[in-house]
Design a protein around this motif. Structure first.
Motif, PDB file in Angstrom:
ATOM      1  N   ASN A 109       0.832  -1.207   0.000  1.00  0.00           N
ATOM      2  CA  ASN A 109       0.000   0.000   0.000  1.00  0.00           C
ATOM      3  C   ASN A 109       0.866   1.257   0.000  1.00  0.00           C
ATOM      4  OD1 ASN A 109      -2.301  -1.539   0.005  1.00  0.00           O
ATOM      5  ND2 ASN A 109      -2.623  -1.384   2.212  1.00  0.00           N
ATOM      6  N   VAL A 110       1.917   1.245   0.789  1.00  0.00           N
ATOM      7  CA  VAL A 110       2.812   2.402   0.852  1.00  0.00           C
ATOM      8  C   VAL A 110       3.498   2.603  -0.486  1.00  0.00           C
ATOM      9  CG1 VAL A 110       4.956   3.242   1.905  1.00  0.00           C
ATOM     10  CG2 VAL A 110       3.158   2.317   3.342  1.00  0.00           C
ATOM     11  N   GLU A 111       3.914   1.516  -1.139  1.00  0.00           N
ATOM     12  CA  GLU A 111       4.567   1.639  -2.439  1.00  0.00           C
ATOM     13  C   GLU A 111       3.615   2.214  -3.488  1.00  0.00           C
ATOM     14  OE1 GLU A 111       6.022  -2.259  -3.320  1.00  0.00           O
ATOM     15  OE2 GLU A 111       7.789  -2.021  -2.060  1.00  0.00           O
ATOM     16  N   THR A 112       2.361   1.760  -3.503  1.00  0.00           N
ATOM     17  CA  THR A 112       1.407   2.308  -4.482  1.00  0.00           C
ATOM     18  C   THR A 112       1.121   3.778  -4.198  1.00  0.00           C
ATOM     19  OG1 THR A 112      -0.445   1.483  -3.156  1.00  0.00           O
ATOM     20  CG2 THR A 112       0.306   0.085  -4.952  1.00  0.00           C
ATOM     21  N   ILE A 113       1.001   4.134  -2.936  1.00  0.00           N
ATOM     22  CA  ILE A 113       0.784   5.543  -2.585  1.00  0.00           C
ATOM     23  C   ILE A 113       1.987   6.377  -3.018  1.00  0.00           C
ATOM     24  CG2 ILE A 113       0.608   7.140  -0.634  1.00  0.00           C
ATOM     25  CD1 ILE A 113      -1.121   5.001   0.758  1.00  0.00           C
ATOM     26  N   TYR A 114       3.194   5.854  -2.834  1.00  0.00           N
ATOM     27  CA  TYR A 114       4.401   6.575  -3.224  1.00  0.00           C
ATOM     28  C   TYR A 114       4.435   6.772  -4.743  1.00  0.00           C
ATOM     29  CZ  TYR A 114       9.338   7.627  -3.912  1.00  0.00           C
ATOM     30  OH  TYR A 114      10.515   8.213  -4.286  1.00  0.00           O
ATOM     31  N   LYS A 115       4.095   5.723  -5.490  1.00  0.00           N
ATOM     32  CA  LYS A 115       4.080   5.846  -6.954  1.00  0.00           C
ATOM     33  C   LYS A 115       3.058   6.885  -7.411  1.00  0.00           C
ATOM     34  CE  LYS A 115       5.685   1.206  -8.061  1.00  0.00           C
ATOM     35  NZ  LYS A 115       5.327  -0.116  -8.584  1.00  0.00           N
ATOM     36  N   ARG A 116       1.872   6.875  -6.778  1.00  0.00           N
ATOM     37  CA  ARG A 116       0.853   7.882  -7.121  1.00  0.00           C
ATOM     38  C   ARG A 116       1.349   9.281  -6.816  1.00  0.00           C
ATOM     39  NH1 ARG A 116      -3.821   6.548  -3.857  1.00  0.00           N
ATOM     40  NH2 ARG A 116      -3.359   4.362  -3.789  1.00  0.00           N
TER      41      ARG A 116
END
Length: 142
Positions: A109-116
């Motif tokens: 979840n943190v990785e997807t938020i970071y990519k966004r």
């Protein structure tokens, strides 16, 4: 006043007769003082280990038979837990697996938020660059 004098030699004999060895004699004051002192037996450790500090981490030693039973069925049936230690080990492994899965989900979840956030930042920078006025006079005429 009548005072009876006892010779010292008889006193020495009676004291030595009462305590035949030094091991039998206990000093109550010394025993009481020793009881007030909190002493911990120190373990003799080999190597470069500090005996006055608790270790930061000690790896748990699991015997093979504590992890799983020491037998199996020829027909492939599952072997159930045969001791409390094995049950505790299995439950601990299940708990650790659930925790690992939850933590991996959090990191995803943190990785997807970071990519966004990175994509939003890049688009915002591109938009800001597009809104800036173009510098004139730095292009060559061909």
């Amino acid at each position: 006043m009548l005072s009876a004098r006892i010779p010292l030699s008889s006193l020495r004999i009676s004291c030595s007769a009462a305590f035949s060895s030094a091991a039998e004699f206990h000093d109550p004051i010394k025993d009481q003082a020793e009881a007030l002192v909190a002493r911990k037996p120190s373990e003799a450790k080999k190597g470069r280990v500090q005996s006055w500090r608790a270790p930061v981490y000690t790896a748990p030693h699991q015997h093979v038979f504590e992890q799983s039973p020491d037998f199996s069925f020829k027909d492939g049936r599952t072997v159930h837990v045969t001791s409390r230690k094995q049950l505790d080990y299995k439950l601990d492994q299940i708990r650790l697996a659930k925790k690992i899965v939850a933590l991996l989900k959090e990191t995803e979840n943190v990785e997807t938020i970071y990519k966004r956030e990175q994509e939003a930042r890049k688009s915002k920078e591109a938009e800001e660059i597009g809104r800036r006025p173009m510098a004139k006079g730095n292009k060559n005429i061909d």
